[in-house]
Design an enzyme around this catalytic site. Structure first.
Site, mmCIF file in Angstrom:
data_model
loop_
_atom_site.group_PDB
_atom_site.id
_atom_site.type_symbol
_atom_site.label_atom_id
_atom_site.label_comp_id
_atom_site.label_asym_id
_atom_site.label_seq_id
_atom_site.Cartn_x
_atom_site.Cartn_y
_atom_site.Cartn_z
ATOM 1 C CG HIS A 193 -24.235 -111.672 28.036
ATOM 2 N ND1 HIS A 193 -23.707 -112.912 27.736
ATOM 3 C CD2 HIS A 193 -24.025 -111.482 29.365
ATOM 4 C CE1 HIS A 193 -23.194 -113.444 28.834
ATOM 5 N NE2 HIS A 193 -23.381 -112.595 29.828
ATOM 6 C CG ASP A 209 -23.625 -112.669 24.306
ATOM 7 O OD1 ASP A 209 -22.527 -112.129 24.556
ATOM 8 O OD2 ASP A 209 -24.130 -113.543 25.037
ATOM 9 C CB SER A 268 -23.304 -115.074 32.218
ATOM 10 O OG SER A 268 -22.236 -114.260 31.800
#
Length: 307
Positions: free
Chosen positions: A271, A241, A147
């Protein structure tokens, strides 16, 4: 999706919480007891160290050392929207990387916004990567992150290319945010309702880069940056996501820029799955595939090995 919903995942920003409360909630959700019926774990030792930064401050890092050493080292940059994660929230993920790849892992506790907005987190990530290279010379050096940490990892690789080092053998980017305009995320089929939303990402960018004019910096607007000359890259995305499509586009742009790039899709996943390996079998399977792809990349490159 049902198994994931039952297991729960790292929380997204809650507008009713303070930043500190959001951090506490994120950590509590990320650090869970190990399942007794889970797979056996190889022993990985860990110790905390201090890294000096360019502005005279210092940050913490945690060094993981596996039983089996394959002569590799990973600088790991945690996710959490730049704001919420830390070395503790990603402790389990780092242990998995260390044991699976036979690699020392240096997890950097970079300073976080809003107290320390961009470019401080990136500068700390660069300092940690240089510290890793100096502390573990002669090894295949990977920079990895999930991320927000994936975005920082790409920024670190660009800095290493432009400043003469350190030499990197590969990059591992797990669902990185690379389009601060959020136009691609907003147009995604899964922009809302799947753990992370476009609204959440807008909040993250507001914390990380409060000056809108700086969001066009190459180290932030990574999808439009010059990607030539970067190391071979493994890029993982998740199906559900909002960042999926920009990750796919980044893989394509890396390849078009001459960078060997491998895309690992995450069918049925959302995610944050890299932190859910102990609870969601599909997340564990995809994470293993990501590691296998990175292992294949490292086997294909020629780099100095520790003696």
């Amino acid at each position: 999706m049902i198994a994931w919903q039952r297991a729960g995942g790292p929380p997204v920003p809650d507008r009713d919480l303070t930043v500190e409360q959001a951090r506490e909630r994120y950590l509590a959700s990320s650090v869970r007891p190990h399942r007794e019926d889970g797979p056996p774990r190889a022993s990985v030792a860990s110790a905390d160290h201090v890294i000096d930064t360019e502005d005279g401050s210092s940050i913490r890092c945690r060094v993981y050392t596996p039983e089996t050493d394959e002569g590799r080292v990973i600088t790991f940059l945690h996710g959490g929207g730049w704001v919420m994660g830390d070395v503790d929230s990603h402790d389990r993920a780092c242990r998995m990387l260390a044991s699976s790849l036979g690699s020392v892992v240096v997890s950097a506790d970079y300073r976080r916004p809003p107290e320390f907005p961009y470019p401080t987190p990136l500068r700390d990530a660069v300092a940690a990567t240089r510290w890793t290279a100096a502390s573990f010379p002669g090894r295949e050096h990977v920079v990895a992150g999930d991320s927000a940490g994936g975005a920082l990892s790409l920024g670190v690789a660009m800095d290493a290319r432009d400043t003469g080092g350190p030499e990197l053998a590969a990059l591992l980017l797990v669902y990185p945010p690379v389009d601060p305009s959020l136009r691609i995320a907003a147009a995604c089929d899964h922009a809302e309702g799947y753990l992370l939303s476009v609204e959440d990402m807008a909040w993250n960018y507001e914390m990380y880069v409060p000056d809108p004019e700086r969001r066009s910096d190459p180290a932030v607007d990574l999808l439009n940056a010059d990607l030539r000359g970067l190391p071979p890259t493994v890029l993982a995305t998740a199906e559900f996501d909002p960042l999926r499509d920009e990750g796919i586009q980044l893989t394509e742009k890396l390849a078009a820029s001459g960078v060997p790039a491998r895309h690992v899709p995450g069918p049925g996943l959302v995610h944050g799955y890299f932190l859910m390996q102990d609870m969601v079998p599909a997340a564990a399977a995809c994470s293993r595939l990501v590691v296998d792809e990175l292992h294949a990349v490292l086997k294909s490159v020629s780099a100095p090995r520790a003696t």
